[in-house]
Design an enzyme around this catalytic site. Structure first.
Site, short mmCIF file in Angstrom:
data_model
loop_
_atom_site.label_atom_id
_atom_site.label_comp_id
_atom_site.label_asym_id
_atom_site.label_seq_id
_atom_site.Cartn_x
_atom_site.Cartn_y
_atom_site.Cartn_z
N CYS A 150 -0.02 13.99 8.07
CA CYS A 150 -1.05 14.78 7.37
C CYS A 150 -1.62 13.99 6.19
CB CYS A 150 -0.46 16.11 6.91
SG CYS A 150 -1.69 17.25 6.25
N CYS A 193 4.50 23.44 8.12
CA CYS A 193 3.56 24.54 7.86
C CYS A 193 3.05 25.20 9.13
CB CYS A 193 2.39 24.04 7.01
SG CYS A 193 1.28 22.88 7.85
#
EC number: 2.8.1.13
Length: 384
Positions: free
Chosen positions: A101, A199
Site C-alpha cells: 500500500c 484493513c
C-alpha cells in the site's frame, strides 16, 4: 512549498499536517477512499481509510483551515494491494499488504497525481526522516522514537519519491507528545486508538478470507527428507513456522513437535521438520529497490555489513549482504538480480513473501521481497 497532506483520519497524519501548515507551507488535505464498499474495510481502532476515518480527516482539516478532498483510489487498491495479497498467498508466500500500500498507493499513485497537479511534496504522519547528504541526495533514516519508527514500511520508497516526501513527525520523541499536541490544537482525534491488522479483512480471519478466494486441494505433508507423513486440505492454508493443525499420522522419531518449514504450491506440498530448522541463516531477495542512491558496494558487487529487519517492529539482525546475478527460471531463460543476506546469528519466523529491509546504522539502504529463506543445516533440494 505546495504540500499535499495525506490524511488517514488518525492523530499522526493530523498533527503532521498541522506542522506543515505551521511551517508556512501551502497545504491541502486529501483522504484516500480505498473501497467502494465500506463494510469490506475494518472499522474503529482496528482499521484505516474507512468512512469514519474520512469524517475524522475532514474535521481535522476544518480545524486547520485547509482545503479537504477525498480521492477514490479503490480500483487501484484492489488491483495493487488486495489482488496482490491473494496472488502471493496462492504462490505460497506471506505478503505484507501495508508495504504494498505504501509502495503502490500512498506514494506511487498518490505522489504521481500530486506532482501532476503541481504539488511539491506529499506529507504523511509516518515516523521516519529524510536526510539530505552533502550532494543534495535524499536518504531515508529511522525516526527519533525507535519504538514508533516506521522506516521499515517505507523501505520501498525510491530516490525520486524521497525527494518529494515530507515526514514532520521525524524528530518527535514519543507518540504521547503527538497526542498532547493534538489535544492542544483542538483536534478531535487526539485520543483515537491506532489502527492495526489488515484493513480489507473485516473480521480479522485471514485464513477464512483466503479460503473463499483460493482453491484448496488436498496434498501431501512431507518431512525434511521428502518422505510423506500426512495429508493436508490445501497448502495455502498453512504458514511457515506453524505447529498446530498439522494432524500428522505419526510422531517424529525423537517425539518432538514438527513445524512447517516450507510451502510448495506448485507441488501442493507442505514440508515439515524439527524446530531448529526454523532458524534462518540466509535469505535471498528479489524485487529489489533502493531508498535513495545505492551504496558503492551495490554497484561494485562486493560484500557489505548491514542490519536486516523482516517485520515492522522486529529486531534488526547483523548480517553481510551482496548482490548476485542468478539464472532466471522464467521462460526466456534470462538472468535476474538477487540480494543475498547472510545473518550473523539465526532469525526465527521468516517466510518467502515477507520484506527484508536493509539498514546501515539508522539509514535505510533498501528492501527486497524474500524469495527464499533457509537454515544452512538443511538443503531444501533433499525434498524431491
Amino acid at each position: 512549498m505546495k504540500v499535499l497532506a495525506a490524511m488517514s483520519g488518525g492523530v499522526d497524519s493530523a498533527v503532521a499536517a498541522a506542522r506543515a501548515v505551521e511551517a508556512g507551507h501551502d497545504v491541502v488535505g486529501v483522504h484516500l477512499a480505498l473501497s467502494r464498499m465500506p463494510g469490506t474495510l475494518r472499522t474503529g481502532s482496528r482499521g484505516c481509510c474507512t468512512i469514519e476515518d474520512s469524517r475524522d480527516a475532514w474535521r481535522a482539516c476544518d480545524i486547520l483551515g485547509i482545503p479537504y478532498y477525498v480521492w477514490d483510489f479503490s480500483e487501484r487498491f484492489k488491483e495493487d494491494v488486495v489482488d496482490d495479497f491473494v496472488a502471493e498467498y496462492a504462490a505460497g508466500r506471506t505478503p505484507n499488504p501495508c508495504m504494498r500500500c505504501n509502495e503502490r498507493i500512498k506514494f506511487a499513485a498518490l505522489l504521481e497525481k500530486a506532482l501532476a497537479l503541481g504539488f511539491d511534496a506529499v506529507c504523511t504522519g509516518h515516523y521516519a526522516k529524510v536526510i539530505t547528504d552533502a550532494d543534495g541526495n535524499p536518504e531515508l533514516h529511522r525516526a527519533a522514537d525507535w519504538a514508533k519508527d516506521q522506516s521499515y514500511v517505507l523501505g520501498v520508497l525510491t530516490h525520486e519519491q524521497l525527494k518529494h516526501s515530507m515526514f514532520p513527525l521525524a524528530e518527535t520523541p514519543s507518540k504521547a507528545e503527538v497526542r498532547a499536541e493534538a489535544e492542544r490544537r483542538g483536534l478531535s482525534v487526539a485520543n483515537k486508538p491506532d489502527s492495526h491488522d489488515i484493513c480489507f479483512i473485516p473480521d480479522g480471519d485471514t485464513r477464512g478470507w483466503l479460503e473463499e478466494r483460493i482453491d484448496m486441494t488436498e496434498g501431501d505433508i512431507v518431512d525434511s527428507s521428502g518422505e510423506k507423513i500426512g495429508t493436508h486440505p490445501g497448502a495455502n492454508a498453512f504458514t511457515v513456522g506453524q505447529r498446530k493443525g498439522l494432524k500428522l499420522g505419526r510422531p517424529a522419531d525423537d517425539g518432538k513437535p514438527r513445524f512447517v518449514l516450507e510451502i510448495r504450491p506448485k507441488e501442493n506440498k507442505v514440508v515439515v521438520g524439527p524446530e531448529k530448522l526454523l532458524n534462518i541463516d540466509q535469505m535471498r531477495g528479489i524485487k529489489i529497490s533502493w531508498a535513495g542512491l545505492p551504496i558503492p558496494e551495490i554497484e561494485a558487487r562486493t560484500q557489505f555489513d548491514c542490519m536486516v529487519q523482516v517485520r515492522a517492529h522486529g529486531d534488526p539482525v547483523a548480517a553481510r549482504g551482496w548482490m548476485e546475478d542468478v539464472a532466471s527460471d522464467e521462460a526466456d531463460g534470462g538472468v535476474r538480480e538477487e540480494l543475498v543476506v547472510r545473518l550473523n546469528e539465526p532469525m526465527r519466523g521468516v517466510a518467502p513473501g515477507q520484506s527484508m529491509v536493509i539498514y546501515q546504522g539508522t539509514r535505510v539502504l533498501g528492501q527486497a521481497t524474500i524469495d527464499s529463506a533457509r537454515s544452512l543445516e538443511w538443503d531444501p533440494a533433499a525434498v524431491s
